[in-house]
Motif scaffolding. Structure first.
Motif, short mmCIF file in Angstrom:
data_model
loop_
_atom_site.label_atom_id
_atom_site.label_comp_id
_atom_site.label_asym_id
_atom_site.label_seq_id
_atom_site.Cartn_x
_atom_site.Cartn_y
_atom_site.Cartn_z
N SER A 148 -6.53 -3.90 3.38
CA SER A 148 -5.18 -3.69 2.88
C SER A 148 -4.77 -4.67 1.78
N CYS A 161 2.03 0.10 -5.24
CA CYS A 161 0.63 0.50 -5.08
C CYS A 161 0.20 1.42 -6.22
N ASP A 197 0.81 -1.22 0.00
CA ASP A 197 0.00 0.00 0.00
C ASP A 197 0.84 1.27 0.00
#
Length: 497
Positions: A312, A53, A47
């Protein structure tokens, strides 16, 4: 005496390459560096932009990574908030002082750090540093557990394990938290503790991540002329899922990356929370630049454990928060020190959060052989003075049930997971996603590593507290205290009716 012996044995047995070679290669700096540790809460491995990401921009974290070193095998000492932060804050394997789960009732004086445990901040104080913490404490709220008694000259934030992201009288809560329920739920208790500076309540009126960032900037500005150690202990992007409306508007559920088990609408709020956290990282690093402190400040960035399943992206790792798989223990982990670390460095040897404390104390001028810290001074490794891996083996005791043997041992590329006498064995170099259990095809290696894990586990102490049995968590004695810092909050005993 026994406690010191246990600490020494753990130090020498678990981290075979600690201290000796590192300290010999490290020259004492004429001006000791400032240390800033920025810790996210429940941030997924994938993330951040530098880990691939696509749906959440993290330009400030990425810039920090580009300016320094990325630890591709950066580990925390536990896969959940409380144990992980206890390990970092003390610089010790938390099972060595009997810490296993999260403190449940924040006002239960039996839960949290024992008074006998020394923290990294205490060691830094001894080296003449001003020590500060901002945000989440989660180490207990009893008088002996207050951050001021645990090595922090200043603590701005909350002593519980989480917090609302807006003040309790925010219109979005519709009065839910201003009228005291009878009894308080334990989760609500954690999230409605007052914001404090040391023993004084703080008034605040903005999104919590913004508030914590402002407090961190203020600390740096106030103490810029003296070596400082600052722990930025954010609670974002931990639940509750809350962010400013204008930020949420930037992240449409339709634009979120598809992640198995994660709902797009939840992911969009999480994205907004992470985006605001990244802005906080930028404000802190820009403050260091503005005050001409950047080249004499080491900045560490990491998450306290793997991201949650419902929010997540931990891919390509298996597992999530609470898990012994890599997705619970391996986290985004960066160190930046302009002029000392080659920009864009990627380091693959395993390091842990315990190394942050040992490295900080060593660079501050402390003698690690006179501490009971379980980490290594990894300065030679990240500055390029040495290519040797800082650790030959890493040990974890994982699980909330002390009677149930469970944990992890990593030796070189091999990782053993122990669960109720059953084991799994993986070669992380060949199988980072932990899909191919080698325990049957390599039984000798598995048994050898299990024997070593059990040998090290002998130094794990029984739990220093027991969480309240079900049904006891709502007793009034755990709802209120007469601590000065609770004044003005719904948990101050004087408010009881």
């Amino acid at each position: 005496m026994i406690k010191n012996l246990v600490g020494f044995i753990l130090l020498s047995a678990i981290f075979l390459s600690l201290i000796g070679s590192s300290c010999a290669k490290n020259t004492k700096l004429s001006i000791p560096p400032n240390v800033v540790v920025i810790m996210a809460d429940d941030l997924g491995y994938a993330d951040v932009g530098y880990n691939g990401c696509k749906d959440i921009p993290t330009p400030h974290i990425d810039k920090l990574a580009e300016s320094g070193a990325i630890f591709s095998s950066g580990y925390v000492s536990g896969p959940m908030c409380g144990p992980s932060r206890a390990g970092f804050i003390t610089g010790r394997i938390q099972s060595s002082f009997g810490w296993y789960g999260n403190p449940g009732a924040p006002l239960d004086e039996r839960q949290g750090l024992p008074a006998t445990v020394k923290t990294v901040a205490s060691y830094m104080q001894e080296q003449g540093y001003v020590t500060g913490g901002v945000g989440k404490w989660h180490m207990g709220t009893a008088p002996h557990q207050h951050p001021n008694k645990m090595g922090y000259d200043h603590w701005y934030g909350f002593l519980s394990g989480g917090h609302l992201y807006f003040p309790m009288d925010h219109p979005s809560y519709n009065g839910k938290y201003t009228a005291t329920p009878k009894p308080w739920g334990m989760r609500d208790m954690h999230h409605t503790m007052p914001m404090i500076h040391n023993d004084e309540p703080i008034e605040w009126d903005q999104y919590l991540t913004h508030e914590l960032t402002d407090l961190g900037v203020t600390f740096i500005e106030k103490h810029k002329d003296k070596p400082f150690f600052l722990f930025m202990s954010y609670n974002a992007p931990h639940e509750y899922m809350e962010a400013p409306e204008e930020t949420m508007a930037l992240f449409s559920p339709e634009d979120m990356t598809h992640i198995p088990g994660v709902k797009p609408d939840i992911r969009s709020i999480y994205a907004a929370m992470t985006y605001e956290f990244d802005k906080g990282v930028g404000a802190l690093t820009e403050t260091l630049q503005r005050l001409n402190l950047a080249e004499n400040t080491i900045v560490w960035f990491l998450s306290d454990n793997g991201g949650m399943k419902r929010t997540s992206d931990n891919r390509p790792l298996r597992g999530a928060k609470w898990s012994s798989y890599e997705g619970g223990l391996r986290v985004p982990f960066v160190v930046s020190w302009p002029g000392h670390i080659e920009p864009g460095t990627v380091l693959d040897a395993p390091v842990t959060t315990l190394d942050i404390g040992a490295t900080s104390v060593a660079l501050a001028g402390g003698n690690l052989s006179k501490t009971n810290l379980d980490g290594a001074d990894i300065t030679p490794y990240f500055t390029g003075q040495s290519k040797d891996a800082p650790h030959e083996e890493l040990f974890w005791r994982i699980g909330r049930n002390y009677k149930e043997q469970s944990g992890v041992l990593r030796v070189g590329d091999y990782k053993l997971i122990v669960q109720k006498e059953k084991v799994q064995l993986f070669n992380l170099k060949e199988d980072l996603a932990e899909t191919n259990d080698l325990s049957q095809s390599q039984p000798e290696r598995a048994q050898q590593m299990l024997g070593r894990w059990k040998e090290l586990d002998q130094y794990s102490l029984p739990p220093s507290w027991e969480n309240l049995p079900k049904g006891d968590g709502n007793k009034d004695e755990y709802q209120y205290k007469d601590y000065e810092w609770l004044k003005g909050s719904p948990h101050y005993r004087g408010n009881e009716k």
